[in-house]
Design a protein around this motif. Structure first.
Motif, PDB file in Angstrom:
ATOM      1  N   VAL A 105      56.758  99.693 108.600  1.00 30.98           N
ATOM      2  CA  VAL A 105      57.401  99.935 109.892  1.00 30.98           C
ATOM      3  C   VAL A 105      56.582  99.369 111.050  1.00 30.98           C
ATOM      4  CG1 VAL A 105      58.629 101.995 109.122  1.00 30.98           C
ATOM      5  CG2 VAL A 105      56.413 102.241 110.231  1.00 30.98           C
ATOM      6  N   CYS A 107      55.003  96.098 111.104  1.00 32.91           N
ATOM      7  CA  CYS A 107      55.400  94.697 111.337  1.00 32.91           C
ATOM      8  C   CYS A 107      56.897  94.514 111.103  1.00 32.91           C
ATOM      9  CB  CYS A 107      54.600  93.754 110.451  1.00 32.91           C
ATOM     10  SG  CYS A 107      54.813  94.052 108.695  1.00 32.91           S
ATOM     11  N   TRP A 134      45.997  99.819 113.499  1.00 34.15           N
ATOM     12  CA  TRP A 134      46.457 101.008 114.236  1.00 34.15           C
ATOM     13  C   TRP A 134      45.447 102.151 114.152  1.00 34.15           C
ATOM     14  CZ3 TRP A 134      49.051 102.774 118.035  1.00 34.15           C
ATOM     15  CH2 TRP A 134      49.330 104.146 118.128  1.00 34.15           C
ATOM     16  N   PRO A 142      51.664 106.548 111.997  1.00 36.88           N
ATOM     17  CA  PRO A 142      52.682 106.104 112.942  1.00 36.88           C
ATOM     18  C   PRO A 142      54.050 106.736 112.684  1.00 36.88           C
ATOM     19  CG  PRO A 142      51.471 104.219 112.096  1.00 36.88           C
ATOM     20  CD  PRO A 142      51.048 105.411 111.285  1.00 36.88           C
TER      21      PRO A 142
ATOM     22  N   PRO B   6      52.396  87.782 115.407  1.00 37.36           N
ATOM     23  CA  PRO B   6      53.028  88.961 114.807  1.00 37.36           C
ATOM     24  C   PRO B   6      53.922  89.709 115.782  1.00 37.36           C
ATOM     25  CG  PRO B   6      50.683  88.904 114.318  1.00 37.36           C
ATOM     26  CD  PRO B   6      50.939  87.788 115.281  1.00 37.36           C
ATOM     27  N   ARG B  10      57.893  90.451 115.199  1.00 40.87           N
ATOM     28  CA  ARG B  10      58.473  91.785 115.193  1.00 40.87           C
ATOM     29  C   ARG B  10      59.560  91.886 116.256  1.00 40.87           C
ATOM     30  NH1 ARG B  10      56.910  98.157 115.230  1.00 40.87           N
ATOM     31  NH2 ARG B  10      58.347  98.497 116.935  1.00 40.87           N
ATOM     32  N   LYS B  66      49.645  92.458 121.988  1.00 38.00           N
ATOM     33  CA  LYS B  66      49.192  93.443 120.999  1.00 38.00           C
ATOM     34  C   LYS B  66      50.331  94.363 120.553  1.00 38.00           C
ATOM     35  CE  LYS B  66      44.822  92.385 120.666  1.00 38.00           C
ATOM     36  NZ  LYS B  66      44.222  92.176 121.945  1.00 38.00           N
ATOM     37  N   PRO B  68      53.123  95.675 118.244  1.00 30.49           N
ATOM     38  CA  PRO B  68      53.467  97.068 118.554  1.00 30.49           C
ATOM     39  C   PRO B  68      52.273  98.035 118.596  1.00 30.49           C
ATOM     40  CG  PRO B  68      53.790  96.688 116.235  1.00 30.49           C
ATOM     41  CD  PRO B  68      53.255  95.405 116.802  1.00 30.49           C
ATOM     42  N   PHE B  69      51.048  97.501 118.588  1.00 27.46           N
ATOM     43  CA  PHE B  69      49.910  98.426 118.664  1.00 27.46           C
ATOM     44  C   PHE B  69      49.771  99.002 120.064  1.00 27.46           C
ATOM     45  CE2 PHE B  69      49.072  95.520 115.166  1.00 27.46           C
ATOM     46  CZ  PHE B  69      49.033  96.456 114.145  1.00 27.46           C
ATOM     47  N   ASP B  70      50.098  98.178 121.050  1.00 24.85           N
ATOM     48  CA  ASP B  70      50.156  98.670 122.433  1.00 24.85           C
ATOM     49  C   ASP B  70      51.612  98.939 122.787  1.00 24.85           C
ATOM     50  OD1 ASP B  70      47.484  98.472 122.752  1.00 24.85           O
ATOM     51  OD2 ASP B  70      47.516  96.661 123.993  1.00 24.85           O
ATOM     52  N   TRP B 102      52.598 107.000 122.135  1.00 25.09           N
ATOM     53  CA  TRP B 102      53.190 105.809 121.539  1.00 25.09           C
ATOM     54  C   TRP B 102      52.778 105.689 120.078  1.00 25.09           C
ATOM     55  CZ3 TRP B 102      56.747 102.266 121.608  1.00 25.09           C
ATOM     56  CH2 TRP B 102      56.599 101.109 120.827  1.00 25.09           C
ATOM     57  N   SER B 103      53.694 105.190 119.246  1.00 29.21           N
ATOM     58  CA  SER B 103      53.384 104.896 117.856  1.00 29.21           C
ATOM     59  C   SER B 103      54.029 103.556 117.523  1.00 29.21           C
ATOM     60  CB  SER B 103      53.957 105.998 116.957  1.00 29.21           C
ATOM     61  OG  SER B 103      54.413 105.446 115.739  1.00 29.21           O
ATOM     62  N   PRO B 104      53.361 102.745 116.696  1.00 26.37           N
ATOM     63  CA  PRO B 104      53.959 101.444 116.353  1.00 26.37           C
ATOM     64  C   PRO B 104      55.232 101.578 115.524  1.00 26.37           C
ATOM     65  CG  PRO B 104      51.960 101.803 115.089  1.00 26.37           C
ATOM     66  CD  PRO B 104      52.047 102.921 116.073  1.00 26.37           C
ATOM     67  N   ALA B 105      55.542 102.815 115.075  1.00 25.48           N
ATOM     68  CA  ALA B 105      56.801 103.005 114.360  1.00 25.48           C
ATOM     69  C   ALA B 105      57.968 103.147 115.338  1.00 25.48           C
ATOM     70  CB  ALA B 105      56.728 104.230 113.460  1.00 25.48           C
ATOM     71  N   LEU B 106      57.665 103.320 116.618  1.00 31.64           N
ATOM     72  CA  LEU B 106      58.737 103.363 117.624  1.00 31.64           C
ATOM     73  C   LEU B 106      59.214 101.933 117.896  1.00 31.64           C
ATOM     74  CD1 LEU B 106      57.161 105.984 120.044  1.00 31.64           C
ATOM     75  CD2 LEU B 106      59.093 106.343 118.500  1.00 31.64           C
ATOM     76  N   SER B 107      60.374 101.834 118.531  1.00 28.47           N
ATOM     77  CA  SER B 107      60.970 100.519 118.751  1.00 28.47           C
ATOM     78  C   SER B 107      61.728 100.555 120.074  1.00 28.47           C
ATOM     79  CB  SER B 107      61.945 100.205 117.624  1.00 28.47           C
ATOM     80  OG  SER B 107      62.970 101.179 117.624  1.00 28.47           O
TER      81      SER B 107
END
Lengths: 159, 154
Positions: A105, A107, A134, A142, B6, B10, B66, B68-70, B102-107
């Motif tokens: 989830v 990338c 992360w 995440p 990347p 994404r 950066k 989805p890390f940021d 924030w989490s990189p699983a969010l979109s």
């Protein structure tokens, strides 16, 4: 320390039932407090994972604080070193087939068989490169936001 | 525009998925966004049955290298900034998932849903109590603000 190394066997079995080939040596060495002998097969797989290149290494002592190595305070260096140590102890493996975790989830790329993946105590799985990047910022999953260090302890205590 | 980074890969995926399944009342300006994936313009309708029914809003998403890390930088833009206790009149939004949660699983999709739901649960249209001071003194980038998240009810 003994109960930890016994329990780690259970942990690895659980993980094998999911998406990972166990990398047993890695987990046990960590729990015995020895220098982590990293699973060599996992580093071979790194090339197939999406790379996140960084020009100069930047560290995140807290989620919104970024510093280069020379800017870190001693306290932050210790915190980051501990975190790197903990990350190394989270199980890695290569992706097999799995119905539950189809894509990373982070990338948003579908896992390919043989990808280097890391599995958190909550059983959420990511590409090693994605999740490590992360975890260096925030030690939470995440997907479920579970703090990874707390979950690690619970896993060992309950098994 | 190189699409190999990347974050760009994404964002390309997110755009496809957004166009396929947009959240209700939300559309992305795909003409503008297709040209430059690092800035998205999103149109949002006030949800039916809420204080914002019939209103139209525009959101701007800015993505750094950066992502989805940021987290993305998300602000309301245009002529109609919703009057809401967590939305400043300059378009800045006080929403924890945009900074510390924030989490990189969010979109983009999940952030839009959160904003729709934040608007929909509003009981009284008013600006944040510190609006005029904040708008005069804040950084242009809302992520530079040290937000205090003290009210989860709206």
């Amino acid at each position: 320390m003994r109960f930890l190394s016994e329990n780690s066997q259970n942990f690895v079995e659980v993980e094998m039932g999911n998406c990972l080939k166990g990398s047993t040596a890695d987990d046990i060495s960590l729990l015995r407090g020895a220098d982590s002998t990293r699973d060599s097969s996992s580093s071979d797989q790194l090339a197939s994972s999406p790379p996140y290149p960084e020009a100069a290494p930047v560290y995140y002592p807290s989620p919104n604080v970024s510093r280069t190595a020379t800017q870190l305070t001693e306290e932050e260096q210790v915190k980051i070193a501990k975190r790197i140590g903990l990350i190394q102890h989270l199980p890695t493996g290569t992706y097999e087939r799995c119905k539950k975790n189809r894509e990373c989830v982070i990338c948003m790329i579908e896992f390919m068989i043989g990808d280097a993946v890391r599995c958190l105590p909550c059983m959420h799985t990511y590409h090693v490169d994605c999740i490590d990047d992360w975890l260096m910022r925030s030690f939470t999953c995440p997907s479920c936001m579970e703090p990874v260090d707390a979950a690690l302890l619970t896993t060992y205590e309950t098994n | 525009m190189s699409s190999t980074a990347p974050s760009q890969r994404r964002l390309q995926k997110e755009l496809m998925s957004f166009l396929k399944e947009p959240p209700p009342g939300v559309t992305v300006d795909s003409d503008l966004t297709g040209q430059d994936l690092s800035v998205w313009i999103v149109h949002m309708d006030g949800a039916p049955g809420t204080l914002y029914e019939g209103e139209k809003f525009q959101l701007q998403f800015k993505f750094g290298s950066k992502y989805p890390f940021d987290s993305p930088e998300v602000t309301f833009i245009g002529g109609n900034i919703p009057v809401h206790p967590h939305v400043y009149s300059n378009g800045h939004i006080c929403l924890s998932i945009l900074t510390e949660d924030w989490s990189p699983a969010l979109s983009v999709q999940s952030v839009c849903l959160s904003i729709v739901s934040m608007l929909s649960s509003c009981k009284e249209k008013r600006r944040p109590p510190d609006n005029s001071f904040y708008v005069k003194t804040c950084n242009k980038n809302p992520k530079k603000t040290k937000w205090w998240y003290h009210d989860d009810s709206v």
